[in-house]
Design a protein around this motif. Structure first.
Motif, PDB file in Angstrom:
ATOM      1  N   THR A  16       0.807  -1.191  -0.139  1.00  0.00           N
ATOM      2  CA  THR A  16      -0.134  -0.098  -0.067  1.00  0.00           C
ATOM      3  C   THR A  16       0.946   1.231   0.072  1.00  0.00           C
ATOM      4  O   THR A  16       0.497   2.134  -0.533  1.00  0.00           O
ATOM      5  CB  THR A  16      -1.049   0.025   1.183  1.00  0.00           C
ATOM      6  OG1 THR A  16      -1.733  -1.013   1.136  1.00  0.00           O
ATOM      7  CG2 THR A  16      -1.754   1.203   1.054  1.00  0.00           C
ATOM      8  N   LEU A  20       0.735   4.070  -2.791  1.00  0.00           N
ATOM      9  CA  LEU A  20       0.387   5.405  -2.441  1.00  0.00           C
ATOM     10  C   LEU A  20       1.569   6.295  -3.007  1.00  0.00           C
ATOM     11  O   LEU A  20       1.306   7.404  -3.531  1.00  0.00           O
ATOM     12  CB  LEU A  20       0.274   5.675  -0.954  1.00  0.00           C
ATOM     13  CG  LEU A  20      -0.848   5.073  -0.573  1.00  0.00           C
ATOM     14  CD1 LEU A  20      -0.778   5.022   1.289  1.00  0.00           C
ATOM     15  CD2 LEU A  20      -2.172   5.837  -0.772  1.00  0.00           C
ATOM     16  N   PRO A  25      -2.773   9.583  -3.035  1.00  0.00           N
ATOM     17  CA  PRO A  25      -4.114   9.221  -2.239  1.00  0.00           C
ATOM     18  C   PRO A  25      -5.365   9.248  -3.001  1.00  0.00           C
ATOM     19  O   PRO A  25      -6.074   8.438  -2.706  1.00  0.00           O
ATOM     20  CB  PRO A  25      -3.979  10.066  -0.947  1.00  0.00           C
ATOM     21  CG  PRO A  25      -3.114  11.121  -1.200  1.00  0.00           C
ATOM     22  CD  PRO A  25      -1.963  10.842  -2.214  1.00  0.00           C
ATOM     23  N   LYS A  51     -11.220   0.222   2.489  1.00  0.00           N
ATOM     24  CA  LYS A  51     -10.276   1.109   2.181  1.00  0.00           C
ATOM     25  C   LYS A  51      -9.634   1.978   2.995  1.00  0.00           C
ATOM     26  O   LYS A  51      -8.609   2.163   3.213  1.00  0.00           O
ATOM     27  CB  LYS A  51     -10.748   1.796   0.634  1.00  0.00           C
ATOM     28  CG  LYS A  51      -9.443   2.729  -0.078  1.00  0.00           C
ATOM     29  CD  LYS A  51      -9.973   3.270  -1.016  1.00  0.00           C
ATOM     30  CE  LYS A  51      -9.014   4.200  -1.627  1.00  0.00           C
ATOM     31  NZ  LYS A  51      -9.553   5.050  -2.758  1.00  0.00           N
ATOM     32  N   ARG A  55      -6.175   2.461   4.648  1.00  0.00           N
ATOM     33  CA  ARG A  55      -5.491   3.771   4.735  1.00  0.00           C
ATOM     34  C   ARG A  55      -5.109   4.138   6.067  1.00  0.00           C
ATOM     35  O   ARG A  55      -4.082   4.827   6.430  1.00  0.00           O
ATOM     36  CB  ARG A  55      -6.087   4.855   4.225  1.00  0.00           C
ATOM     37  CG  ARG A  55      -6.277   4.586   2.724  1.00  0.00           C
ATOM     38  CD  ARG A  55      -7.476   5.524   2.041  1.00  0.00           C
ATOM     39  NE  ARG A  55      -7.139   6.717   2.042  1.00  0.00           N
ATOM     40  CZ  ARG A  55      -6.894   7.427   0.658  1.00  0.00           C
ATOM     41  NH1 ARG A  55      -6.868   6.984  -0.295  1.00  0.00           N
ATOM     42  NH2 ARG A  55      -6.761   8.809   0.788  1.00  0.00           N
ATOM     43  N   THR A  59      -1.312   4.295   7.972  1.00  0.00           N
ATOM     44  CA  THR A  59      -0.925   5.716   8.553  1.00  0.00           C
ATOM     45  C   THR A  59      -0.281   5.466   9.649  1.00  0.00           C
ATOM     46  O   THR A  59       0.538   5.823  10.275  1.00  0.00           O
ATOM     47  CB  THR A  59      -2.206   6.607   8.566  1.00  0.00           C
ATOM     48  OG1 THR A  59      -2.581   6.900   7.237  1.00  0.00           O
ATOM     49  CG2 THR A  59      -2.006   8.277   9.344  1.00  0.00           C
ATOM     50  N   THR A 108       1.521  12.483   0.330  1.00  0.00           N
ATOM     51  CA  THR A 108       0.533  11.500   0.631  1.00  0.00           C
ATOM     52  C   THR A 108      -0.073  11.401   2.152  1.00  0.00           C
ATOM     53  O   THR A 108      -1.163  11.262   2.569  1.00  0.00           O
ATOM     54  CB  THR A 108       0.982  10.272  -0.100  1.00  0.00           C
ATOM     55  OG1 THR A 108       1.239  10.308  -1.380  1.00  0.00           O
ATOM     56  CG2 THR A 108      -0.126   9.023   0.380  1.00  0.00           C
ATOM     57  N   LEU A 112      -3.507  11.417   4.425  1.00  0.00           N
ATOM     58  CA  LEU A 112      -4.046  10.526   5.052  1.00  0.00           C
ATOM     59  C   LEU A 112      -4.009  10.815   6.747  1.00  0.00           C
ATOM     60  O   LEU A 112      -5.122  10.447   7.363  1.00  0.00           O
ATOM     61  CB  LEU A 112      -3.188   9.331   5.136  1.00  0.00           C
ATOM     62  CG  LEU A 112      -3.141   8.698   3.597  1.00  0.00           C
ATOM     63  CD1 LEU A 112      -1.950   7.416   3.702  1.00  0.00           C
ATOM     64  CD2 LEU A 112      -4.558   8.352   3.025  1.00  0.00           C
TER      65      LEU A 112
END
Length: 196
Positions: A16, A20, A25, A51, A55, A59, A108, A112
């Motif tokens: 991921t 990203l 994003p 999703k 995310r 993060t 990005t 997030l």
């Protein structure tokens, strides 16, 4: 991903991050993550139900790296004032490296982080707790004065006072010619305020 390699949450999070970084994003999808892994998007959803959950997890993983990198300053031998200076200096260096070393990923994660404020608050709480442990040690050593209220409040004040040097909202300032002097001045002021 090789057919024999087990699909894990950690592997999905790594993929991921890659997606990203590549697409940002706004354009990154779970299908893109699945494609990088060589699996169906349903396989990704078995580990992360939405999703948004994926995310949020990526993060949290990104922010956790900072907490882990700073823990040695909390546990290290030596005086609390030196450990606090080391902790604050390391935090500033980590943030500068992230902002300058991979600006696309930093941008990005700014998006997030905005989406996952609860994750950010937990992250800040962990950082403040690390400072509180150092301040408490400093009080026991006789280096720092007793806090006016409690160690957590004092630690939050230190965190807030040094905001310019760790909050990504100030990242544009981190490459200015006078930033090192400004950082040193704030550290000196903070140390004087904490002294017994």
């Amino acid at each position: 991903m090789a057919a024999t390699e087990t699909l894990t949450a950690e592997r999905i999070l790594e993929a991921t991050e890659e997606v990203l970084r590549r697409y940002g994003p706004a354009k990154a999808t779970v299908v893109d993550v699945a494609r990088v892994l060589g699996v169906s998007h349903g396989s990704v959803y078995r580990h992360f139900r939405t999703k948004a959950a994926l995310r949020e997890a990526v993060t949290e993983r990104w922010l956790e790296r900072t907490i882990v990198a700073l823990e040695p300053y909390v546990e290290a031998p030596g005086s609390a004032d030196e450990r606090l200076t080391g902790w604050l200096t390391a935090l500033f260096a980590l943030k500068r490296r992230k902002a300058g070393g991979d600006p696309e990923l930093m941008a990005t994660f700014q998006v997030l982080i905005g989406e996952n404020s609860a994750v950010v608050h937990r992250h800040e709480d962990h950082l403040v707790e690390q400072i509180a442990r150092i301040v408490e040690d400093g009080h026991r050593e006789g280096v720092f004065a007793a806090p006016e209220r409690d160690y957590a409040t004092t630690a939050r004040a230190v965190f807030d006072a040094t905001d310019r040097f760790h909050d990504p909202a100030h990242a544009a300032d981190w490459s200015t010619t006078d930033i090192e002097d400004a950082f040193a001045a704030v550290i000196s002021l903070t140390q004087r305020a904490l002294r017994a």
